[in-house]
Design a protein around this motif. Structure first.
Motif, PDB file in Angstrom:
ATOM      1  N   ILE A  93      42.335  47.433  22.780  1.00  0.00           N
ATOM      2  CA  ILE A  93      42.788  48.183  23.960  1.00  0.00           C
ATOM      3  C   ILE A  93      41.696  48.248  25.032  1.00  0.00           C
ATOM      4  O   ILE A  93      41.953  47.924  26.190  1.00  0.00           O
ATOM      5  CB  ILE A  93      43.308  49.579  23.544  1.00  0.00           C
ATOM      6  N   PRO A  94      40.458  48.613  24.701  1.00  0.00           N
ATOM      7  CA  PRO A  94      39.420  48.575  25.740  1.00  0.00           C
ATOM      8  C   PRO A  94      39.145  47.157  26.248  1.00  0.00           C
ATOM      9  O   PRO A  94      38.836  46.959  27.427  1.00  0.00           O
ATOM     10  CB  PRO A  94      38.177  49.135  25.051  1.00  0.00           C
ATOM     11  N   PHE A  95      39.293  46.162  25.368  1.00  0.00           N
ATOM     12  CA  PHE A  95      39.087  44.776  25.770  1.00  0.00           C
ATOM     13  C   PHE A  95      40.119  44.353  26.821  1.00  0.00           C
ATOM     14  O   PHE A  95      39.778  43.697  27.805  1.00  0.00           O
ATOM     15  CB  PHE A  95      39.170  43.865  24.538  1.00  0.00           C
ATOM     16  N   VAL A  96      41.381  44.727  26.644  1.00  0.00           N
ATOM     17  CA  VAL A  96      42.431  44.392  27.612  1.00  0.00           C
ATOM     18  C   VAL A  96      42.178  45.112  28.934  1.00  0.00           C
ATOM     19  O   VAL A  96      42.350  44.523  30.010  1.00  0.00           O
ATOM     20  CB  VAL A  96      43.828  44.745  27.035  1.00  0.00           C
ATOM     21  N   VAL A  97      41.739  46.356  28.876  1.00  0.00           N
ATOM     22  CA  VAL A  97      41.430  47.097  30.097  1.00  0.00           C
ATOM     23  C   VAL A  97      40.294  46.410  30.858  1.00  0.00           C
ATOM     24  O   VAL A  97      40.354  46.250  32.087  1.00  0.00           O
ATOM     25  CB  VAL A  97      41.089  48.570  29.769  1.00  0.00           C
ATOM     26  N   MET A  98      39.261  45.969  30.137  1.00  0.00           N
ATOM     27  CA  MET A  98      38.161  45.242  30.782  1.00  0.00           C
ATOM     28  C   MET A  98      38.642  43.930  31.379  1.00  0.00           C
ATOM     29  O   MET A  98      38.242  43.550  32.481  1.00  0.00           O
ATOM     30  CB  MET A  98      37.038  44.962  29.776  1.00  0.00           C
ATOM     31  N   ALA A  99      39.508  43.210  30.664  1.00  0.00           N
ATOM     32  CA  ALA A  99      40.014  41.929  31.158  1.00  0.00           C
ATOM     33  C   ALA A  99      40.807  42.127  32.443  1.00  0.00           C
ATOM     34  O   ALA A  99      40.654  41.356  33.401  1.00  0.00           O
ATOM     35  CB  ALA A  99      40.879  41.259  30.091  1.00  0.00           C
ATOM     36  N   VAL A 100      41.648  43.142  32.489  1.00  0.00           N
ATOM     37  CA  VAL A 100      42.429  43.409  33.703  1.00  0.00           C
ATOM     38  C   VAL A 100      41.493  43.750  34.858  1.00  0.00           C
ATOM     39  O   VAL A 100      41.663  43.252  35.982  1.00  0.00           O
ATOM     40  CB  VAL A 100      43.447  44.545  33.443  1.00  0.00           C
ATOM     41  N   ALA A 101      40.484  44.565  34.611  1.00  0.00           N
ATOM     42  CA  ALA A 101      39.551  44.935  35.677  1.00  0.00           C
ATOM     43  C   ALA A 101      38.749  43.730  36.164  1.00  0.00           C
ATOM     44  O   ALA A 101      38.549  43.555  37.372  1.00  0.00           O
ATOM     45  CB  ALA A 101      38.612  46.029  35.176  1.00  0.00           C
ATOM     46  N   ILE A 102      38.307  42.887  35.242  1.00  0.00           N
ATOM     47  CA  ILE A 102      37.508  41.718  35.636  1.00  0.00           C
ATOM     48  C   ILE A 102      38.345  40.726  36.435  1.00  0.00           C
ATOM     49  O   ILE A 102      37.910  40.217  37.474  1.00  0.00           O
ATOM     50  CB  ILE A 102      36.886  41.055  34.388  1.00  0.00           C
ATOM     51  N   PHE A 103      39.561  40.441  35.979  1.00  0.00           N
ATOM     52  CA  PHE A 103      40.378  39.443  36.685  1.00  0.00           C
ATOM     53  C   PHE A 103      41.060  40.028  37.916  1.00  0.00           C
ATOM     54  O   PHE A 103      41.422  39.280  38.826  1.00  0.00           O
ATOM     55  CB  PHE A 103      41.384  38.809  35.734  1.00  0.00           C
ATOM     56  N   ALA A 104      41.224  41.337  37.983  1.00  0.00           N
ATOM     57  CA  ALA A 104      41.788  41.939  39.191  1.00  0.00           C
ATOM     58  C   ALA A 104      40.815  41.818  40.353  1.00  0.00           C
ATOM     59  O   ALA A 104      41.239  41.751  41.520  1.00  0.00           O
ATOM     60  CB  ALA A 104      42.140  43.395  38.939  1.00  0.00           C
ATOM     61  N   SER A 105      39.526  41.765  40.045  1.00  0.00           N
ATOM     62  CA  SER A 105      38.542  41.605  41.116  1.00  0.00           C
ATOM     63  C   SER A 105      38.619  40.217  41.762  1.00  0.00           C
ATOM     64  O   SER A 105      38.106  40.021  42.857  1.00  0.00           O
ATOM     65  CB  SER A 105      37.136  41.853  40.585  1.00  0.00           C
ATOM     66  N   ALA A 106      39.275  39.267  41.106  1.00  0.00           N
ATOM     67  CA  ALA A 106      39.400  37.918  41.657  1.00  0.00           C
ATOM     68  C   ALA A 106      40.651  37.757  42.516  1.00  0.00           C
ATOM     69  O   ALA A 106      40.804  36.734  43.190  1.00  0.00           O
ATOM     70  CB  ALA A 106      39.425  36.902  40.522  1.00  0.00           C
ATOM     71  N   LEU A 107      41.556  38.708  42.502  1.00  0.00           N
ATOM     72  CA  LEU A 107      42.815  38.570  43.248  1.00  0.00           C
ATOM     73  C   LEU A 107      42.622  38.345  44.748  1.00  0.00           C
ATOM     74  O   LEU A 107      43.296  37.471  45.317  1.00  0.00           O
ATOM     75  CB  LEU A 107      43.719  39.769  42.990  1.00  0.00           C
ATOM     76  N   PRO A 108      41.751  39.077  45.436  1.00  0.00           N
ATOM     77  CA  PRO A 108      41.586  38.796  46.868  1.00  0.00           C
ATOM     78  C   PRO A 108      41.093  37.377  47.141  1.00  0.00           C
ATOM     79  O   PRO A 108      41.531  36.730  48.101  1.00  0.00           O
ATOM     80  CB  PRO A 108      40.556  39.832  47.326  1.00  0.00           C
ATOM     81  N   MET A 109      40.215  36.873  46.286  1.00  0.00           N
ATOM     82  CA  MET A 109      39.705  35.509  46.474  1.00  0.00           C
ATOM     83  C   MET A 109      40.794  34.477  46.190  1.00  0.00           C
ATOM     84  O   MET A 109      40.858  33.439  46.840  1.00  0.00           O
ATOM     85  CB  MET A 109      38.486  35.288  45.594  1.00  0.00           C
ATOM     86  N   ILE A 110      41.662  34.739  45.210  1.00  0.00           N
ATOM     87  CA  ILE A 110      42.762  33.818  44.906  1.00  0.00           C
ATOM     88  C   ILE A 110      43.723  33.757  46.088  1.00  0.00           C
ATOM     89  O   ILE A 110      44.215  32.683  46.455  1.00  0.00           O
ATOM     90  CB  ILE A 110      43.492  34.251  43.612  1.00  0.00           C
ATOM     91  N   ARG A 111      43.974  34.893  46.695  1.00  0.00           N
ATOM     92  CA  ARG A 111      44.859  34.949  47.850  1.00  0.00           C
ATOM     93  C   ARG A 111      44.291  34.109  49.002  1.00  0.00           C
ATOM     94  O   ARG A 111      45.020  33.382  49.677  1.00  0.00           O
ATOM     95  CB  ARG A 111      45.053  36.397  48.280  1.00  0.00           C
ATOM     96  N   ASP A 112      42.965  34.182  49.218  1.00  0.00           N
ATOM     97  CA  ASP A 112      42.336  33.405  50.283  1.00  0.00           C
ATOM     98  C   ASP A 112      42.373  31.920  49.976  1.00  0.00           C
ATOM     99  O   ASP A 112      42.592  31.094  50.877  1.00  0.00           O
ATOM    100  CB  ASP A 112      40.886  33.851  50.486  1.00  0.00           C
ATOM    101  N   ILE A 113      42.156  31.540  48.712  1.00  0.00           N
ATOM    102  CA  ILE A 113      42.166  30.119  48.341  1.00  0.00           C
ATOM    103  C   ILE A 113      43.569  29.549  48.444  1.00  0.00           C
ATOM    104  O   ILE A 113      43.782  28.446  48.955  1.00  0.00           O
ATOM    105  CB  ILE A 113      41.608  29.929  46.911  1.00  0.00           C
ATOM    106  N   SER A 114      44.560  30.277  47.976  1.00  0.00           N
ATOM    107  CA  SER A 114      45.935  29.755  47.984  1.00  0.00           C
ATOM    108  C   SER A 114      46.548  29.775  49.379  1.00  0.00           C
ATOM    109  O   SER A 114      47.591  29.155  49.596  1.00  0.00           O
ATOM    110  CB  SER A 114      46.801  30.544  47.008  1.00  0.00           C
TER     111      SER A 114
END
Length: 156
Positions: free
Chosen positions: A82-103
Motif C-alpha cells: 500500500i505505501p509502495f503504490v502511494v509512492m508510485a502514484v506520487a512519483i509518476f504524477a510528477s511526470a504528468l505535466p511534462m508528458i502533456r508538454d511532450i505529447s
C-alpha cells in the motif's frame, strides 16, 4: 542415572543431559524427584523441566501451518504494497505535466518518454527495495522476532 534438572534417564558415561543440556554431576544417581505440584506430564512424553521450583517452557514442535503462513505473507505484502503504490502514484504524477508538454508536439520523440520514466522507475525500485528490506530486517530482529503478519497469526 538420572538428570537432577529434568529427571531424564542419562547414560553413565554422559557429562550432559540429552534432554535439557544441563551438566551431570557424578553424585546424581538417584531416581528423579516427583514433578512439581500443578505440573502436567504428557502421556508417554518426557517429564517437564523444573527450574527453581517452576516448570520451564518446552518447545512443543508445533508450528503454524502452510495456510496460516500464506495469510501472514499476504498481510505483510499489503502492509508493504500500500505505501509502495502511494509512492508510485506520487512519483509518476510528477511526470504528468511534462508528458502533456511532450505529447502536445506533432512528432514526439520516444527517447523523451524513456528519459522521463527511466529515472522514476529506478527511484521507485530503490525505494521499494530499501523499504522492504527495512520492514523485514527491523521487525525480524526486534523483540517480537516476527513481522506484523507473522505476529498476528502466530507464525513465529
Amino acid at each position: 542415572m538420572f538428570c537432577s534438572s529434568c529427571g531424564a534417564t542419562v547414560k553413565e558415561s554422559s557429562t550432559f543431559c540429552g534432554t535439557c543440556g544441563k551438566p551431570i554431576s557424578d553424585s546424581v544417581a538417584q531416581a528423579p524427584a516427583a514433578p512439581a505440584a500443578g505440573a502436567v506430564v504428557a502421556a508417554g512424553g518426557p517429564p517437564p523441566i523444573v527450574q527453581d521450583g517452576m516448570a520451564a517452557a518446552r518447545d512443543t514442535g508445533l508450528y503454524a501451518g502452510f495456510w496460516l503462513r500464506v495469510v501472514a505473507a499476504l498481510i505483510d505484502g499489503l502492509l508493504i504494497g500500500i505505501p509502495f503504490v502511494v509512492m508510485a502514484v506520487a512519483i509518476f504524477a510528477s511526470a504528468l505535466p511534462m508528458i502533456r508538454d511532450i505529447s502536445a508536439t506533432q512528432n514526439p520523440n520516444p527517447f523523451l518518454f524513456i528519459s522521463l520514466f527511466f529515472p522514476r522507475l529506478l527511484l521507485l525500485a530503490a525505494l521499494g527495495l530499501v523499504g522492504t528490506w527495512l520492514y523485514w530486517s527491523l521487525l525480524e530482529s526486534s523483540s517480537w522476532q516476527a513481522t506484523l503478519g507473522k505476529k498476528r497469526w502466530g507464525c513465529m
